[in-house]
Motif scaffolding. Structure first.
Motif, PDB file in Angstrom:
ATOM      1  N   ALA A 237       8.695 -12.730  -8.225  1.00 15.72           N
ATOM      2  CA  ALA A 237       9.651 -11.707  -7.800  1.00 15.72           C
ATOM      3  C   ALA A 237       9.391 -10.451  -8.621  1.00 15.72           C
ATOM      4  O   ALA A 237       9.391 -10.484  -9.853  1.00 15.72           O
ATOM      5  N   GLU A 238       9.148  -9.354  -7.943  1.00 14.24           N
ATOM      6  CA  GLU A 238       8.920  -8.070  -8.616  1.00 14.24           C
ATOM      7  C   GLU A 238      10.239  -7.341  -8.801  1.00 14.24           C
ATOM      8  O   GLU A 238      11.216  -7.591  -8.082  1.00 14.24           O
ATOM      9  N   GLY A 239      10.253  -6.399  -9.734  1.00 11.08           N
ATOM     10  CA  GLY A 239      11.378  -5.475  -9.847  1.00 11.08           C
ATOM     11  C   GLY A 239      12.675  -6.093 -10.344  1.00 11.08           C
ATOM     12  O   GLY A 239      13.756  -5.644  -9.964  1.00 11.08           O
ATOM     13  N   VAL A 240      12.580  -7.108 -11.221  1.00  7.35           N
ATOM     14  CA  VAL A 240      13.792  -7.730 -11.764  1.00  7.35           C
ATOM     15  C   VAL A 240      14.355  -6.833 -12.869  1.00  7.35           C
ATOM     16  O   VAL A 240      13.691  -6.592 -13.879  1.00  7.35           O
ATOM     17  N   GLU A 241      15.548  -6.322 -12.635  1.00  8.79           N
ATOM     18  CA  GLU A 241      16.121  -5.347 -13.573  1.00  8.79           C
ATOM     19  C   GLU A 241      17.389  -5.836 -14.255  1.00  8.79           C
ATOM     20  O   GLU A 241      17.804  -5.273 -15.268  1.00  8.79           O
TER      21      GLU A 241
ATOM     22  N   ALA B 171       1.685  -6.130 -26.272  1.00  8.45           N
ATOM     23  CA  ALA B 171       1.484  -7.352 -27.064  1.00  8.45           C
ATOM     24  C   ALA B 171       2.749  -7.691 -27.843  1.00  8.45           C
ATOM     25  O   ALA B 171       3.142  -8.860 -27.938  1.00  8.45           O
ATOM     26  N   ALA B 172       3.411  -6.661 -28.381  1.00  6.81           N
ATOM     27  CA  ALA B 172       4.659  -6.894 -29.116  1.00  6.81           C
ATOM     28  C   ALA B 172       5.726  -7.452 -28.184  1.00  6.81           C
ATOM     29  O   ALA B 172       6.487  -8.357 -28.544  1.00  6.81           O
ATOM     30  N   THR B 173       5.770  -6.932 -26.962  1.00 10.23           N
ATOM     31  CA  THR B 173       6.726  -7.441 -25.979  1.00 10.23           C
ATOM     32  C   THR B 173       6.443  -8.905 -25.651  1.00 10.23           C
ATOM     33  O   THR B 173       7.360  -9.732 -25.579  1.00 10.23           O
ATOM     34  N   LEU B 174       5.165  -9.236 -25.478  1.00  8.83           N
ATOM     35  CA  LEU B 174       4.803 -10.632 -25.192  1.00  8.83           C
ATOM     36  C   LEU B 174       5.226 -11.543 -26.342  1.00  8.83           C
ATOM     37  O   LEU B 174       5.739 -12.643 -26.127  1.00  8.83           O
ATOM     38  N   ASP B 175       5.019 -11.070 -27.568  1.00 12.60           N
ATOM     39  CA  ASP B 175       5.425 -11.867 -28.736  1.00 12.60           C
ATOM     40  C   ASP B 175       6.931 -12.054 -28.762  1.00 12.60           C
ATOM     41  O   ASP B 175       7.431 -13.139 -29.057  1.00 12.60           O
ATOM     42  N   ARG B 176       7.662 -10.980 -28.452  1.00 12.12           N
ATOM     43  CA  ARG B 176       9.125 -11.079 -28.426  1.00 12.12           C
ATOM     44  C   ARG B 176       9.580 -12.079 -27.374  1.00 12.12           C
ATOM     45  O   ARG B 176      10.430 -12.929 -27.624  1.00 12.12           O
ATOM     46  N   LEU B 177       8.980 -11.991 -26.170  1.00 11.49           N
ATOM     47  CA  LEU B 177       9.352 -12.918 -25.092  1.00 11.49           C
ATOM     48  C   LEU B 177       9.029 -14.354 -25.471  1.00 11.49           C
ATOM     49  O   LEU B 177       9.811 -15.272 -25.195  1.00 11.49           O
ATOM     50  N   ALA B 178       7.877 -14.549 -26.145  1.00  9.41           N
ATOM     51  CA  ALA B 178       7.496 -15.906 -26.563  1.00  9.41           C
ATOM     52  C   ALA B 178       8.481 -16.430 -27.604  1.00  9.41           C
ATOM     53  O   ALA B 178       8.871 -17.607 -27.571  1.00  9.41           O
ATOM     54  N   ALA B 179       8.909 -15.554 -28.516  1.00 13.46           N
ATOM     55  CA  ALA B 179       9.858 -15.972 -29.554  1.00 13.46           C
ATOM     56  C   ALA B 179      11.208 -16.320 -28.929  1.00 13.46           C
ATOM     57  O   ALA B 179      11.829 -17.328 -29.291  1.00 13.46           O
TER      58      ALA B 179
ATOM     59  N   PRO C 112      20.144  -9.194 -15.525  1.00 14.36           N
ATOM     60  CA  PRO C 112      20.270 -10.626 -15.819  1.00 14.36           C
ATOM     61  C   PRO C 112      20.791 -11.401 -14.616  1.00 14.36           C
ATOM     62  O   PRO C 112      20.418 -12.567 -14.422  1.00 14.36           O
ATOM     63  N   GLU C 113      21.625 -10.757 -13.791  1.00 16.44           N
ATOM     64  CA  GLU C 113      22.163 -11.435 -12.612  1.00 16.44           C
ATOM     65  C   GLU C 113      21.041 -11.748 -11.613  1.00 16.44           C
ATOM     66  O   GLU C 113      21.006 -12.821 -11.017  1.00 16.44           O
ATOM     67  N   GLN C 114      20.150 -10.794 -11.428  1.00 13.35           N
ATOM     68  CA  GLN C 114      19.009 -11.032 -10.532  1.00 13.35           C
ATOM     69  C   GLN C 114      18.156 -12.181 -11.061  1.00 13.35           C
ATOM     70  O   GLN C 114      17.747 -13.071 -10.307  1.00 13.35           O
ATOM     71  N   LEU C 115      17.884 -12.145 -12.356  1.00 12.08           N
ATOM     72  CA  LEU C 115      17.085 -13.207 -12.965  1.00 12.08           C
ATOM     73  C   LEU C 115      17.751 -14.566 -12.760  1.00 12.08           C
ATOM     74  O   LEU C 115      17.098 -15.538 -12.364  1.00 12.08           O
TER      75      LEU C 115
ATOM     76  N   LEU D 257       7.909 -17.147 -10.890  1.00 10.49           N
ATOM     77  CA  LEU D 257       7.638 -16.147 -11.927  1.00 10.49           C
ATOM     78  C   LEU D 257       8.399 -14.864 -11.627  1.00 10.49           C
ATOM     79  O   LEU D 257       8.688 -14.562 -10.468  1.00 10.49           O
ATOM     80  N   ILE D 258       8.682 -14.122 -12.664  1.00 15.98           N
ATOM     81  CA  ILE D 258       9.345 -12.842 -12.458  1.00 15.98           C
ATOM     82  C   ILE D 258       8.662 -11.731 -13.263  1.00 15.98           C
ATOM     83  O   ILE D 258       7.979 -11.966 -14.256  1.00 15.98           O
ATOM     84  N   GLN D 259       8.900 -10.524 -12.795  1.00 16.46           N
ATOM     85  CA  GLN D 259       8.305  -9.330 -13.400  1.00 16.46           C
ATOM     86  C   GLN D 259       9.317  -8.214 -13.193  1.00 16.46           C
ATOM     87  O   GLN D 259       9.927  -8.115 -12.129  1.00 16.46           O
ATOM     88  N   GLY D 260       9.534  -7.396 -14.196  1.00 16.61           N
ATOM     89  CA  GLY D 260      10.465  -6.287 -14.016  1.00 16.61           C
ATOM     90  C   GLY D 260      10.921  -5.705 -15.331  1.00 16.61           C
ATOM     91  O   GLY D 260      10.656  -6.251 -16.403  1.00 16.61           O
ATOM     92  N   TYR D 261      11.614  -4.567 -15.227  1.00 15.03           N
ATOM     93  CA  TYR D 261      12.035  -3.841 -16.426  1.00 15.03           C
ATOM     94  C   TYR D 261      12.914  -4.680 -17.339  1.00 15.03           C
ATOM     95  O   TYR D 261      12.968  -4.453 -18.549  1.00 15.03           O
ATOM     96  N   LEU D 262      13.640  -5.678 -16.763  1.00 14.23           N
ATOM     97  CA  LEU D 262      14.481  -6.526 -17.595  1.00 14.23           C
ATOM     98  C   LEU D 262      13.663  -7.202 -18.693  1.00 14.23           C
ATOM     99  O   LEU D 262      14.123  -7.326 -19.831  1.00 14.23           O
ATOM    100  N   LEU D 263      12.452  -7.622 -18.370  1.00 14.44           N
ATOM    101  CA  LEU D 263      11.591  -8.314 -19.335  1.00 14.44           C
ATOM    102  C   LEU D 263      10.800  -7.326 -20.155  1.00 14.44           C
ATOM    103  O   LEU D 263      10.600  -7.493 -21.348  1.00 14.44           O
ATOM    104  N   GLY D 264      10.285  -6.320 -19.484  1.00 13.01           N
ATOM    105  CA  GLY D 264       9.474  -5.338 -20.174  1.00 13.01           C
ATOM    106  C   GLY D 264       8.925  -4.346 -19.187  1.00 13.01           C
ATOM    107  O   GLY D 264       8.613  -4.692 -18.044  1.00 13.01           O
TER     108      GLY D 264
END
Ligand code: C2E
Ligand code: MG
Ligand code: MG
Ligand code: MG
Length: 296
Positions: free
Chosen positions: A240-244, A275-283, A246-249, A259-266
């Protein structure tokens, strides 16, 4: 012209349209040397699992900052590059740059990332495409299964047999194929039947109708549910693209989106920030896993 449009219509000089034409011509001439002048760069946006939030990869997105001017969005400059054929060298640069970046991230220990690169329909007509993809992977030692090539519906239908042939040759390299912006074009369903896609990217316009508490949109939800079900019954991964929000997620996770992609995640970001965002999401994912484990 005015005559064609029927009685009463007057064909007028339209200053706004004229200005837009002049602007396009100006951009077109700037684009001609932009690659050589190093005016392009890639930004990377994370993709995560809808359930649990584990980051799985990034999509590479092209950016153009003309020297001395404001950044121009891809929706403006990509069509100009397609018209002029410039998309071929630029597309190749995108592929090679994204492969090198992934290689760097692997060396820095960011692990099992997938990465997605957009292909324009014009690139599918390039007889050198398959060799370019193979070459970019070989030069960087990236496993082909890490690479996802995203194609929009646009021109695929014009020559389905040809499209299938090219896409099949790409798949034989071991890369995966995503149908991008699914649901916005026409004849979408015939693509799914006839072309070897692994991944369906549901356009952000569908995500927008989801999950806003209090503003429930029943038909929007029904359409999204149908797309998710379609992907599942065809054994395709749904993004799903454009997830902005928490309710959508939450809605997407509860309804079986993979899978999701959108400003909510990064947002799409330069390599270091991405890379910092990926590390944050992994943490965050690890923390949630741990919390869940602690409760069991
Ligand atoms: P796309 O491949 O569907 O990429 C997703 C677009 O949605 C990106 O726009 C991204 O910045 C934007 N986006 C991501 N999350 C959100 C969100 O939560 N809300 C909203 N409103 N937007 C979000 P971008 O970067 O402007 O790219 C636009 C399009 O340009 C891409 O759509 C793709 O079709 C094309 N494009 C970008 N880079 C390339 C490239 O390297 N090659 C080719 N051929 N096309 C490219
Ligand atoms: Mg894309
Ligand atoms: Mg898309
Ligand atoms: Mg798009």
């Amino acid at each position: 012209r005015a005559k064609e449009q029927g009685g009463g219509t007057v064909c007028r000089y339209d200053p706004a349209m004229m200005a837009a034409t002049v602007e396009r011509a100006r951009l077109r001439s700037l684009l001609a040397g932009a690659l050589e002048r190093g005016e392009f760069h890639l930004v990377y946006q994370p993709l995560t699992e809808a359930a649990g939030g584990r980051p799985v990869g990034v999509e590479a997105l092209l950016r153009w900052n003309p020297a001395g001017g404001a950044p121009v969005p891809p929706s403006t400059f990509i069509p100009l590059c397609e018209d002029s054929g410039l998309i071929l060298p630029i597309g190749r640069w995108v592929l090679e740059t994204a492969c090198r970046q992934l290689r760097r991230w692997q060396e820095e220990g960011h692990g099992e990332l997938e990465f997605a690169v957009n292909l324009s329909p014009r690139q599918l007509r390039d007889p050198a495409l398959v060799d370019n993809v193979r070459g970019a992977l070989a030069a960087t030692g990236i496993e082909p299964s890490r690479l996802v090539l995203e194609v929009t519906e646009g021109l695929l239908i014009e020559d389905m047999a040809f499209s299938r042939q090219v896409l099949t040759r790409l798949k034989e390299l071991g890369v995966r194929l995503a149908l991008d912006d699914f649901g916005t074009g026409y004849s979408s369903l015939s693509y799914l039947n006839n072309l070897p896609f692994d991944i369906l990217k549901m356009d952000g316009s569908f995500t927008r109708n989801l999950g806003d508490a209090g503003r429930e949109n029943a038909s929007g939800q029904a359409v999204a549910r149908a797309i998710i079900g379609l992907a599942r019954s065809l054994s395709m991964t749904l993004v799903a693209e454009g997830v902005e929000t928490p309710e959508q997620l939450a809605w997407l996770a509860a309804n079986g989106c993979t899978l999701i992609q959108g400003y909510l995640l990064g947002r799409p970001e330069a390599p270091q920030a991405a890379a910092a965002t990926l590390d944050r999401l992994a943490a965050e994912h690890a923390r949630r896993q741990k919390e869940r484990g602690d409760f069991v």
